[in-house]
Design an enzyme around this catalytic site. Structure first.
Site, PDB file in Angstrom:
ATOM      1  CB  SER A   1      -9.535   5.878  -0.206  1.00  0.00           C
ATOM      2  OG  SER A   1      -8.971   4.595   0.022  1.00  0.00           O
ATOM      3  CE  LYS A   2     -12.188   6.142  -8.066  1.00  0.00           C
ATOM      4  NZ  LYS A   2     -11.928   7.542  -8.364  1.00  0.00           N
ATOM      5  NE  ARG A   3      -4.942   2.558  -0.027  1.00  0.00           N
ATOM      6  CZ  ARG A   3      -5.029   2.274   1.263  1.00  0.00           C
ATOM      7  NH1 ARG A   3      -4.902   1.036   1.679  1.00  0.00           N
ATOM      8  NH2 ARG A   3      -5.241   3.235   2.157  1.00  0.00           N
ATOM      9  CG  HIS A   4     -10.076   1.915   2.090  1.00  0.00           C
ATOM     10  ND1 HIS A   4      -9.968   3.152   2.679  1.00  0.00           N
ATOM     11  CD2 HIS A   4      -9.073   1.172   2.571  1.00  0.00           C
ATOM     12  CE1 HIS A   4      -8.925   3.146   3.487  1.00  0.00           C
ATOM     13  NE2 HIS A   4      -8.371   1.969   3.430  1.00  0.00           N
ATOM     14  N   GLY A   5     -12.288   0.537  -1.806  1.00  0.00           N
ATOM     15  CA  GLY A   5     -13.512   0.032  -2.423  1.00  0.00           C
ATOM     16  C   GLY A   5     -14.540   1.092  -2.745  1.00  0.00           C
TER      17      GLY A   5
END
Ligand code: GLU
Length: 470
Positions: free
Chosen positions: A244-248
């Site tokens: 996800s975005k949070r993960h990169g």
């Protein structure tokens, strides 16, 4: 055989991290074999493809240092060729015209569902007799062209990563090759382009594995050699969930802006799904030397920012100094730091010390704040604390001793500060800390006496005067 690989992104957004890894694997494999690495922009979806996205892909690839051979190919520009091949298939009987309407197909599916049969559409036109076909043709009714896929047996893909993967032919429908307006579908375009571009190895995300089965059928229908397929597991977040975005799951431009260097990104992306023994840190030359398909893992790779930062730090410490200086100048300039010749000289001089403590260019700029900033400095929280209370008075008493220190070199300066601290009954740190804060605006910095020398006498004394009001 000359190895030819390609990267075939759809220009619908930035070059995201998964795409960048796919590009890197194709690039490394081609370079390892002294082959060619081609770039094809899959822009047939006109509504979603934009020139800006194409430019962002070029830019991301250039930044990563993934040079492609020849001009990038636009898939949309090859539609006539795709349509020609569709017509050839029709002529040689490996494809057929289908006049089934959407309503008929929906009704077929609904009935299959009710009878608990697979909802795979079987077109009545596949085996229609010549008269019925001629009548439709004469009436000028719109039709699509479908692949005459085998109904029995198995479709096997020998995948260099996934091994032998088998589908029952009955599970794959007669896919549409050309739409009723004559435009090609993606599946046909990819096969024709890969064939025409001489692609020998297709390395891409494993979300395309089923496509490989369908594409194999098209290759076979055309009597063309099937390229080697290598479907690489997608990248997951550290918790094993989809990235996800949070993960990169960001564009490579975001990584550039966070201060990662191309060398570090290439190294880290290579390790996302591929390995060479226990080697974590390697150069791009080593990557080109070592890269192979055999060592691509079957399990999903997990994205890990801490590991990326560590690897990036290694490259910041080990790359040639002039290369790092150039990267740092560009990075600082992009953040609106004015870089005159004197500032560049100071940065270059301080770089050997600074690079040891930074994992990213962002950290490097932060460490170099004392060089990049202009007076009066804006102290960070730690520096502000060190400058609170009696600190300005202390620095005011120190100032004449600094004025007297000659030459303006680390050891006379250190002697002066030490003697001053002794006279004041203070430990060296009690003086050095506010001094550092006044000179750098930061709580941490390279050695304070080195900083004074880097800044030069006038600038150093002026910064201290800014604090003491002297
Ligand atoms: N355009 C496809 C994508 O961006 C890639 C197709 C392929 O590599 O065969 O997912």
């Amino acid at each position: 055989m000359t190895v030819v690989t390609r990267f075939a992104p759809s220009p619908t957004g930035f070059l995201h991290i998964g795409g960048a890894r796919t590009a890197l694997f194709n690039w490394a494999f081609a370079r390892h074999h002294g082959g060619q690495f081609l770039l094809r922009i899959e822009d047939t979806d006109r509504a979603r493809s934009t020139p800006e996205a194409t430019e962002a892909i070029f830019e991301g690839m250039r930044w990563l240092g993934l040079d492609w051979d020849g001009e990038a190919v636009s898939q949309a520009s090859r539609e006539t060729r795709h349509a020609e091949i569709g017509a050839d298939m029709l002529a040689n009987g490996t494809a057929y015209k289908c006049w089934s309407t959407k309503e008929e197909i929906d009704a077929f599916r609904a009935q299959a569902k009710a009878e608990k049969r697979p909802p795979l559409f079987l077109s009545p036109w596949r085996d229609a007799d010549a008269d019925a076909i001629a009548a439709q043709d004469a009436a000028g009714e719109p039709y699509v062209i479908r692949l005459k896929a085998p109904r029995e047996g198995q479709v096997v893909v020998e995948d260099a990563v996934q091994g032998t993967v088998t589908w029952e032919a009955a599970q794959l429908d007669d896919l549409i090759l050309l739409r009723s307006d004559g435009t090609p579908v993606y599946m046909l375009a990819v096969v024709v382009d890969d064939h025409d571009m001489g692609v020998t190895h297709v390395i891409r995300g494993d979300d395309h594995l089923t496509n490989a089965a369908r594409q194999s059928l098209i290759y076979r229908a055309l009597g063309w050699d099937v390229p080697v397929f290598a479907h690489i597991p997608l990248i997951h977040g550290p918790d094993g969930a989809k990235l996800s975005k949070r993960h990169g799951a960001l564009g490579v431009d975001a990584y550039r802006d966070m201060g990662y260097v191309p060398e570090g990104m290439r190294n880290y992306l290579a390790r996302l799904g591929w390995s060479h023994g226990d080697d974590e840190v390697f150069t791009t030359e080593e990557l080109m030397d070592w890269f192979n398909l055999e060592a691509i893992g079957k399990g999903a790779a997990r994205f890990d920012f801490a590991k990326l930062a560590n690897i990036n730090g290694h490259h910041i410490r080990s790359m040639p100094e002039d290369r790092l200086a150039a990267l740092l100048f560009d990075f600082a300039a992009a953040q609106d730091h004015a870089l005159d010749a004197a500032t560049r000289d100071m940065l270059t001089e301080a770089l050997p010390g600074l690079r040891e403590r930074a994992k990213t260019l962002t950290e490097l700029v932060d460490l170099a704040y004392y060089i990049l900033a202009t007076r009066p400095l804006e102290p960070d929280e730690k520096a502000a604390k060190a400058l609170a209370g009696d600190a300005p008075k202390l620095l005011a008493r120190l100032t004449p001793h600094l004025h007297a220190a000659t030459p303006w070199k680390p050891s006379p300066l250190e002697d002066a500060v030490r003697r001053f601290a002794e006279n004041e009954g203070l430990k060296l740190g009690k003086v050095a800390q506010p001094l550092r804060a006044a000179l750098t605006g930061r709580g941490v910095s390279p050695g304070v006496f080195d900083v004074m020398v880097t800044l030069g006498r006038d600038e150093a004394l002026a910064r201290i005067a800014d604090v003491t009001g002297g």
